[in-house]
Design a protein around this motif. Sequence first.
Motif, PDB file in Angstrom:
ATOM      1  N   ALA A  82      73.108  85.223 -14.838  1.00 20.53           N
ATOM      2  CA  ALA A  82      71.849  85.764 -14.235  1.00 20.53           C
ATOM      3  C   ALA A  82      72.102  84.909 -12.882  1.00 20.53           C
ATOM      4  O   ALA A  82      71.730  85.426 -11.615  1.00 20.53           O
ATOM      5  CB  ALA A  82      70.669  85.025 -14.915  1.00 20.53           C
ATOM      6  N   VAL A  83      72.336  83.432 -12.599  1.00 17.77           N
ATOM      7  CA  VAL A  83      72.301  82.803 -11.361  1.00 17.77           C
ATOM      8  C   VAL A  83      73.443  83.530 -10.517  1.00 17.77           C
ATOM      9  O   VAL A  83      73.196  83.626  -9.347  1.00 17.77           O
ATOM     10  CB  VAL A  83      72.526  81.377 -11.810  1.00 17.77           C
ATOM     11  CG1 VAL A  83      72.990  80.773 -10.461  1.00 17.77           C
ATOM     12  CG2 VAL A  83      71.444  80.781 -12.576  1.00 17.77           C
ATOM     13  N   ALA A  84      74.672  83.843 -11.080  1.00 19.48           N
ATOM     14  CA  ALA A  84      75.549  84.348 -10.454  1.00 19.48           C
ATOM     15  C   ALA A  84      75.097  85.572  -9.750  1.00 19.48           C
ATOM     16  O   ALA A  84      75.626  85.965  -8.723  1.00 19.48           O
ATOM     17  CB  ALA A  84      76.743  84.652 -11.208  1.00 19.48           C
ATOM     18  N   ALA A  91      72.314  86.551  -8.897  1.00 26.51           N
ATOM     19  CA  ALA A  91      71.515  86.186  -7.917  1.00 26.51           C
ATOM     20  C   ALA A  91      72.161  85.678  -6.517  1.00 26.51           C
ATOM     21  O   ALA A  91      71.998  86.005  -5.317  1.00 26.51           O
ATOM     22  CB  ALA A  91      70.566  84.740  -8.021  1.00 26.51           C
TER      23      ALA A  91
END
Lengths: 183, 105, 677
Positions: B72-74, B76
């Motif tokens: 998920a962070v990647a 973003a």
Amino acid sequence: MSIAFLIIALVTLGSAAVAMSLRNLIHSALLLIASWAGIAAFYLWAGAEFVAFAQLLVYVGAVSMVVLFAVLLTRQSRVDMAIAPDALRRIVAALLAGGATLGVLFGAVVSAPLPIAASATPVTVSVRQMGQELMGTHAAALLIVGALLTVALLGAIILASTGREDPPGVAPPAVAPPTRKTS
Amino acid sequence: MSLSPLQLCLLFSSALFCVGLIGALARSNTILVLLGVELMLNAANINFIAFWRFGPAPSPATGVMFVVFSIAVAAAEAAVGLALVIAIYRHQKNIRLQEAVRLKG
Amino acid sequence: MLMSVTAAHVWLIPALPLLAAGIGALTPRVGRRLAAGAAIVALAVSFLLSCGALVTALADPAAHLVHNFAWFDLGDSAVRLGWLLDPLTAFMCVMVTFVGLLIFIFSTGYMHEDANFTRFFCFLSLFAAAMLGLIVANSLLLLFICWELVGLASYLLIGFWFHKPEAAAAGKKAFITTRIGDLGLLLGMVWLYDATGSLLFYDGGNGVLETNALGALTAQFTIGGLAVSTAIGLLIFCGAVGKSGQFPLHVWLPDAMEGPTPVSALIHAATMVAAGVFLVARVYPLMTADLPLTGVPLHALTVVAAIGAITALLGAVIAVGQSDIKRILAFSTVSQLGYMMLALGVGSWVAAIFHLLTHAFFKALLFLGAGSVIHAAHHEQDIRRLGGLRRPLRVTFATFAIGMMALAGVPFLFSGFWSKEAILHAAHGWTVSPLPLYVALAGVVLTAFYMTRLVAETFFGTPRSETAEHAHESPATMTVPLVVLAIFAILLGFLGTPAWPWLQARLEGRTEIHGHSLADGAGLMGLSIVLVALGIGAGWALYGRRPRARAAATDPIEGRAPKLFHALRQRLGFDELYAATVGRISDGLAALADWLDRSVWDGTIRFLARLGVFAGVVNREADEDVINGGFDAGSEGLRRGANAYSHAQTGDAHGYLRVVAIGFVMLVLVVMLGGGR
């Protein structure tokens, strides 16, 4: 070690390496998609089905599209495609730094006192279990990730928006400048 | 010398990491630099899964959770990064990273 | 109309103005009617609720109805807050909401030209909410929170016209000066929590104002032989000194006049300054706990009485020499608050609260009257340049005169007389020292004198400036509150006459009323009447009989004792004294901090910068060695970047990443070769 793992690793690494060295950006992006798919296959092989599908959806499905759009939106001229004079130096430096990192990592992995256990009994995680974990133990993290994604997408929109001024003919905003009574 | 599955997985991820690193260091195209960074992130994810699957005393779901959040962070990061690429392109009409030096001290 | 309001519902009283403040904050600049309407309606409903609370409280005046709840858990214990309903709370609530309501209505007229009208009402509502929260709080912590909110709101309101440098400075001064006192309050609060484990006032026997805790507090002694309760009481009193403008922290109050006049009325009459007196009255059991002790060097109330007496006299003396209409009233407020503190100190908190209530009405009346004068005279505040306003401003003059007579203590009809009598009698009955009584009597003369001077200069004689000549009466939104306040300035006194001390009895929790004949203590009353007459007579003789002819004419006192008058005009030099002492010290501290910044910290930063430069050099050397020095042109940027740390920021993202990678490799090598530990 299973043959499947070796094939997956070779495909992934090979396509990633070629993608990083190709000059045509579209080709690079397509190869990278293959590499990402390879990683998804690795996840499947390791028994993490949910992560594999997440990888497919996010990377192969979404990020690749964004990348392709970015590539198409930033078309380069022929001149830019030529190797700049300082590129050679940079490539050498990159290979040296990367090679050093690779050597260090390999050395660390090989010499690390990791337990040489035969493959442990595979742990399976059902989607139900994951959902309970996400909504229970990791609920706070889930919320934070949600907020992060929202903020990141808003930020991306703002960064990429043209910031053009209002087209002529539209009246200026109706808010009058603040006037204060003197004393 | 025999390598355990865990070590093989770690070697795989190390190699992928270095491919990403070399790509990020060598290429001048900002998009490719960004993709190199994405590869490095993916290599880290592979490590999580490897330890979860083969590591000592695997916990039920922690590794998987880590990777899910990491992805998920990647995502973003990719969105913001590519928006930055477009902003840079609008600014200097190309996306060569070495020319984006307006923050130079 | 008056429903029964129980302790559990008391929170609604501050909550409604808070809601109105929220509405006011969200209303756009054009929504004047909405912002003002919300504020007024909310306060009006709060007023009705307060009346209901008063009915509840008076049904059983001796009881302290509480509603406590846990705010949050802290380890094993919980931080508990609560609401309190007793006659003191109820009377204060009714007074604050009623006076506040009139001031709100007045403000709609006074401020209607101001561009930031909605913001003004937002702040006013916030102020009222904080004050009401302070009153209903049953926990010193909650009280402190509201106390600070009051301070914040007063800062915002005093500095409302922040584009005037004086107003901004005055807001800052008020905030910082009261903060000095608040520090004492905070320390006292922490100490109290440490000593008793609770901050609730009343909690079914476990509260800090109940017998158990007080017994524990008086059984311990601290530095100098003080009882712990004395020390805590004095620290809490510090907060009251700051908030109520007592000596030596009185300096902010006159400067607070820079705010809009309704703010002055709200701060100086109903709310902020009353908070200090209210606080001492609220923790009165704590303040009096040390009285039975004999071996202690000091009783808390002795200090309160001394500070109150000094302030009462000081304020009255300085007021004589001022010429700004609002400043005279401000110093008179300082003086009257001194009276209240004096009453608290000599042991009669009911007299203090009685005076607080009556003072709230007539001082609000005087301030709003002054506001009406200022509004009519186009923001002329100097009484030397006013004059002759008696005819054009009939209503203002009549109501202002009533307020002046109430403040001066004109006998029998006006409320100020009765409350001042109560204080004088309390001081008379104090066995420790007769000094407070003498001070209070001297204050009576001075009060009558300067109020006469104010009225004579403002309303009599001839107009002495252009604006005063063209003054016209203010609109009804401004005069109606004046009339209402004037009526109450008269009537309120009859709630607490010695013959029928209803208010005092209810406050003390008694249902029966022990009145006694006016003949008791008639001597003291007669003396004070004579003194009032003396003050008014002297004032009229000096200022009324031969009114000032020109604005620039010398003051009669200035003619006789120029040095004294000059000193009074300079407010006895307190501001200068503080600037020379406290200001000098803080300047010194600032210089010290500056020196530390420049030499010590800067040196550290420079050292770090050197380290960065060194790292840059290493990076460059690595580049040259590794790539055989063949790319000198390309490394030009890096070489220049190594000159200084700032120049190390090449902006080259590749370079950064490379440094990270090399650093990573080095770290891993260190860990692997050196074992890392």
